[in-house]
Design an enzyme around this catalytic site. Structure first.
Site, PDB file in Angstrom:
ATOM      1  CE  LYS A 149      -4.049  -0.077   1.840  1.00 35.92           C
ATOM      2  NZ  LYS A 149      -4.820  -0.410   0.622  1.00 35.92           N
ATOM      3  CB  ALA A 197       5.520   0.510  -2.840  1.00 40.69           C
ATOM      4  CG  ASN A 198       0.397  -0.494  -4.562  1.00 38.04           C
ATOM      5  OD1 ASN A 198       1.370  -0.880  -5.207  1.00 38.04           O
ATOM      6  ND2 ASN A 198      -0.561  -1.298  -4.161  1.00 38.04           N
ATOM      7  CG  ASN A 229     -13.566  -0.412   3.131  1.00 43.10           C
ATOM      8  OD1 ASN A 229     -13.657  -0.587   4.358  1.00 43.10           O
ATOM      9  ND2 ASN A 229     -12.801  -1.190   2.377  1.00 43.10           N
ATOM     10  CB  THR A 246      -5.021  -5.461  -7.318  1.00 40.82           C
ATOM     11  OG1 THR A 246      -5.660  -6.736  -7.300  1.00 40.82           O
ATOM     12  CG2 THR A 246      -3.835  -5.475  -6.369  1.00 40.82           C
ATOM     13  CG  ASP A 268      -3.085   1.066  -2.236  1.00 39.63           C
ATOM     14  OD1 ASP A 268      -3.558   1.267  -1.106  1.00 39.63           O
ATOM     15  OD2 ASP A 268      -2.647  -0.043  -2.607  1.00 39.63           O
ATOM     16  N   GLY A 308      -3.176  -5.588 -12.441  1.00 39.39           N
ATOM     17  CA  GLY A 308      -2.040  -5.255 -11.599  1.00 39.39           C
ATOM     18  C   GLY A 308      -2.322  -4.048 -10.731  1.00 39.39           C
TER      19      GLY A 308
END
Length: 333
Positions: free
Chosen positions: A42, A44-45, A184, A249, A253, A288
Site C-alpha cells: 500500500k 509503495a503503491n 470503506n 487491486t 491506493d 495489476g
C-alpha cells in the site's frame, strides 16, 4: 518551500497474483492462472500512483535485500519516486498473495516481512523528510507504533492522510491528526469499535467517526462513489465514474494518493476526492497494481469522457451564490 508534494510512509510488497474462476471456500482448492509477480504494497503503491500523476513524491519504507526488494526499488525509481527513505535489509521483502476473480474483485493475504521492521526509530531518523513534505500519507501495513511516530513527526503545517488498512482500533492521537481518515464500510466499522452504533447510512458512519476525533472523513462506497465529511458539518457526495473493471487491486491506493496530492495542491477535500475517484476508476481498467496507475493525461481523458462526475452536496440545496459542486453546510453533528 517544500521539496515534496507527498511523503508516503508505509509498506512495500511483492504482489503474487493469480486469476481464479471463483474464490475457494474453506478447505477447498481451486486452480488459478500462471502466477505473476508485480511490485505492490500500500505504501509503495501510493507513492508510485502519486508520482505517475506528477507529484513530487518520496517513500519511507523498508524492503529486503533480495530480488523482490530490487523489483520494488526499480519500479519506484522508474515512476519518479524519491527512494532516499527506503531502508534495505532486516528481513525479507513483504509479500502479498492475491487472487482475482472474473469480476475484478480480489482477496489478499499479506506476509509483512520487512514492513514489520519499519520501527519508530526509523521514523525519527527520517525527520528531515517530514519537514520537507506538504502532505504525509500512511496506512496500517507497518507497525501501529510507527504510525503514531509519524503523527508526532509531522511538520507544523503538515497535513496527515490515513487509510487504516488493514483496519484496527486506533489511538486518539492518530485519529485526531487525520485530515482526512479514508475508510470503506468495513474499515469504518472496525475503527468505530464493536460497541458503536454506526448507523445505516454513510452520513451516519461519518458522524460516528468524526466524533472520535478526525478533522475530516472520506468514506469510499464502491460503485456509489464516496462521501466527504468534515467536522463543521459539510457533507458532499462524490459520484463514481462508470468503467468496466478488470482488476481492483491497488485502486484504493491510487484513490488515496491522488486525493492526498490534490489536497497539497490547495484543492478542497471534495474537489480532491472527485479527482481521486477518476484516478481510481482509471486504475481498475487494467490488471495489476502499480502497472495500472494512470498518468495525469489519462485521467484528463477520463474526465473529458465523463464530464458529469462532479461532487454533489447532501443535507440541503445550494443557496444563492453557491456554485454547483461546492461544499455547503449540511447536517450538524
Amino acid at each position: 518551500m517544500y521539496d515534496y508534494d507527498l511523503l508516503v510512509v508505509g509498506s512495500a510488497n511483492a504482489d503474487l497474483v493469480t486469476v481464479v474462476e471463483r474464490r475457494p471456500a474453506a478447505g477447498e482448492t481451486v486452480l488459478g492462472s500462471d502466477l505473476v509477480v508485480h511490485p505492490g504494497g500500500k505504501g509503495a503503491n501510493q507513492a508510485v500512483a502519486a508520482a505517475r500523476l506528477g507529484a513530487r513524491t518520496a517513500l519511507l519504507a523498508r524492503v529486503g535485500n533480495d530480488g523482490h526488494g530490487r523489483l520494488l526499488l526499480d519500479s519506484m525509481r522508474a515512476a519518479g519516486v524519491d527512494t532516499v527513505g527506503v531502508l534495505v535489509g532486516g528481513a525479507p521483502t513483504g509479500v502479498a498473495l492475491i487472487t482475482v476473480d472474473p469480476s475484478g474483485d480480489n482477496s489478499i493475504v499479506v506476509s509483512p516481512g520487512a514492513n514489520g521492521r519499519l520501527l519508530p526509530e526509523d521514523i525519527r531518523a527520517a525527520g528531515s523528510l517530514f519537514q520537507d513534505a506538504r502532505v504525509v500519507s500512511a496506512q496500517l501495513e507497518i507497525p501501529l507504533e510507527s504510525v503514531v511516530e509519524v503523527v508526532r513527526n509531522l511538520a507544523p503545517a503538515g497535513r496527515f492522510v490515513l487509510n487504516p488498512s488493514p483496519p484496527r482500533p486506533l489511538p486518539r492521537e492518530v485519529l485526531a491528526a487525520c485530515d482526512p481518515l479514508i475508510v470503506n464500510e468495513h474499515e469504518a466499522r472496525v475503527i468505530a469499535g464493536a460497541d458503536a452504533e454506526l448507523g445505516d447510512s454513510p452520513e451516519d458512519w461519518a458522524r460516528t467517526l468524526l466524533a472520535l476525533g478526525p478533522r475530516s472523513v472520506v468514506i469510499t462506497l464502491g460503485a456509489e462513489g464516496a462521501l466527504v465529511a468534515v467536522r463543521a458539518g459539510e457533507r458532499v457526495r462524490v459520484p463514481s465514474v462508470p468503467v468496466e473493471a478488470v482488476d481492483t487491486t491497488g485502486a484504493g491506493d491510487a484513490f488515496t494518493a491522488a486525493l492526498a496530492w490534490r489536497l497539497g495542491a490547495g484543492e478542497s477535500l471534495a474537489e480532491a476526492a472527485a479527482y481521486a475517484a477518476r484516478v481510481g476508476a482509471a486504475a481498475v481498467t487494467r490488471a495489476g497494481a502499480q502497472e495500472s496507475f494512470p498518468t495525469a493525461e489519462e485521467v484528463e481523458a477520463l474526465c473529458s469522457a465523463f464530464p458529469g462526475a462532479a461532487p454533489r452536496t447532501t443535507g440541503r440545496k445550494d443557496s444563492p451564490g453557491e456554485s454547483a459542486g461546492e461544499t455547503v453546510r449540511g447536517e450538524s453533528q
